[in-house]
Write a protein that holds these residues in place. Sequence first.
Motif, PDB file in Angstrom:
ATOM      1  N   LEU A  71      31.974  43.965  40.799  1.00  0.00           N
ATOM      2  CA  LEU A  71      32.931  42.855  40.806  1.00  0.00           C
ATOM      3  C   LEU A  71      32.382  41.598  41.484  1.00  0.00           C
TER       4      LEU A  71
ATOM      5  N   HIS B  39      32.774  38.338  39.595  1.00  0.00           N
ATOM      6  CA  HIS B  39      34.159  38.011  39.273  1.00  0.00           C
ATOM      7  C   HIS B  39      34.852  37.273  40.419  1.00  0.00           C
ATOM      8  N   ASN B  40      34.631  37.723  41.635  1.00  0.00           N
ATOM      9  CA  ASN B  40      35.302  37.111  42.778  1.00  0.00           C
ATOM     10  C   ASN B  40      34.573  37.538  44.044  1.00  0.00           C
TER      11      ASN B  40
ATOM     12  N   SER C  99      43.904  38.607  45.296  1.00  0.00           N
ATOM     13  CA  SER C  99      43.253  38.562  43.984  1.00  0.00           C
ATOM     14  C   SER C  99      42.125  39.585  43.886  1.00  0.00           C
ATOM     15  N   LYS C 100      41.372  39.764  44.953  1.00  0.00           N
ATOM     16  CA  LYS C 100      40.292  40.755  44.932  1.00  0.00           C
ATOM     17  C   LYS C 100      40.844  42.174  44.811  1.00  0.00           C
TER      18      LYS C 100
ATOM     19  N   ASN D 185      42.094  42.720  41.267  1.00  0.00           N
ATOM     20  CA  ASN D 185      40.957  42.884  40.358  1.00  0.00           C
ATOM     21  C   ASN D 185      40.371  44.287  40.474  1.00  0.00           C
ATOM     22  N   TYR D 186      40.283  44.787  41.694  1.00  0.00           N
ATOM     23  CA  TYR D 186      39.756  46.138  41.899  1.00  0.00           C
ATOM     24  C   TYR D 186      40.677  47.178  41.256  1.00  0.00           C
TER      25      TYR D 186
ATOM     26  N   SER E 212      42.595  46.819  38.776  1.00  0.00           N
ATOM     27  CA  SER E 212      42.461  46.709  37.315  1.00  0.00           C
ATOM     28  C   SER E 212      41.182  47.362  36.820  1.00  0.00           C
ATOM     29  N   SER E 213      40.149  47.376  37.661  1.00  0.00           N
ATOM     30  CA  SER E 213      38.858  47.924  37.235  1.00  0.00           C
ATOM     31  C   SER E 213      38.804  49.445  37.313  1.00  0.00           C
TER      32      SER E 213
ATOM     33  N   LYS F 236      49.021  48.275  41.705  1.00  0.00           N
ATOM     34  CA  LYS F 236      48.764  46.907  41.255  1.00  0.00           C
ATOM     35  C   LYS F 236      50.059  46.254  40.772  1.00  0.00           C
TER      36      LYS F 236
END
Length: 328
Positions: free
Chosen positions: A104, A107-108, A141-142, A145-146, A148-149, A159
């Motif tokens: 990631l 991504h961020n 946001s991080k 994103n995690y 979602s991954s 989430k």
Amino acid sequence: MYTLTKIPDILFSPENYMETEGLDIRLAVLKMNDFLETLGDAYVGLTYANPAEHPNAKELELSVIRRIHLRHAVIDLNNCFDLLLQVPWFFYRIWENYNPGENLYQHNRLNNGVDRSKNPLTIVRNNDGWVELAEESCSLSKILNYFSSQNIQDLSNLKNLFQDFKNTSIFSTSKPFTVRTIANQIKHKHSLKVKEINKPYEFNVDTPQGKINLKDNELGLSCTIPFYEVTSPSTVLGNISMEYKDDLYIDIEYQPGEKFRAKDYIKKESLYSLDEIHRELISYTNGIIDLYDKISDLIDSHLEFNPLLESTKFRSSSLDLDKFFKRA
């Protein structure tokens, strides 16, 4: 007032728990307890901001008491969300995924507000200061994103819960304000201002046309009067323009020279009633407790006592806060 949800019991301190490879359980416990302690501080403010706790207080006195308690509750509740984010951040070692070369990273990155394009931030476990670096790099946001991954149903559910809380309580477009709105106003603009204490004006103004009595039921009154040099009363320096609209606006303009506008310091959009703030804070508190409970459910199954301290005796104590905070 709405009913406050009961605060979950605090956990034992981190040293009482064992670790599991691949997770950081004791750091997560630390953050859970930090969250609960800060939530407890906010709970005190919310409790004593209730008018029923001060039946003998006069109107202005009650408003001052409530404002003080609500101000502390706003700051504590705003901090609560940032602390809660750090629970999964450390428990799942989410920060690892944002190190250079990890999945990631692009991504961020771990660069919260800092330009590290030439020297990317890398966090290494067990290096001195790594926990503090990870704390500074945590963000919603991080974490989203995690989640979602990962193809894990529990994390997908978590989430959704975080997103729902964000949309209803952090950055809601359907509310006139949120806890974070008021917290940012306190931090960047002013202390907590409320309608009950920001009373309408009523006073007399001397003008060349005579005396004007300014009252809150006479909105729309306006006048412009010159002001003069103290040592030379015949020398006009400029004009003072007054208009009573939704607030008292007094513009001061030197002639010729600078103009000082009242609208630059009057922030009408930041004024709310004590009851409005209290209700929103209680709603936020109940929502964040529910979010904490869901996170706690995922972590509880990993909590095992350290056998070295398993037989330690724990003492509990209670404290009556009414004698400190309740208006007799």
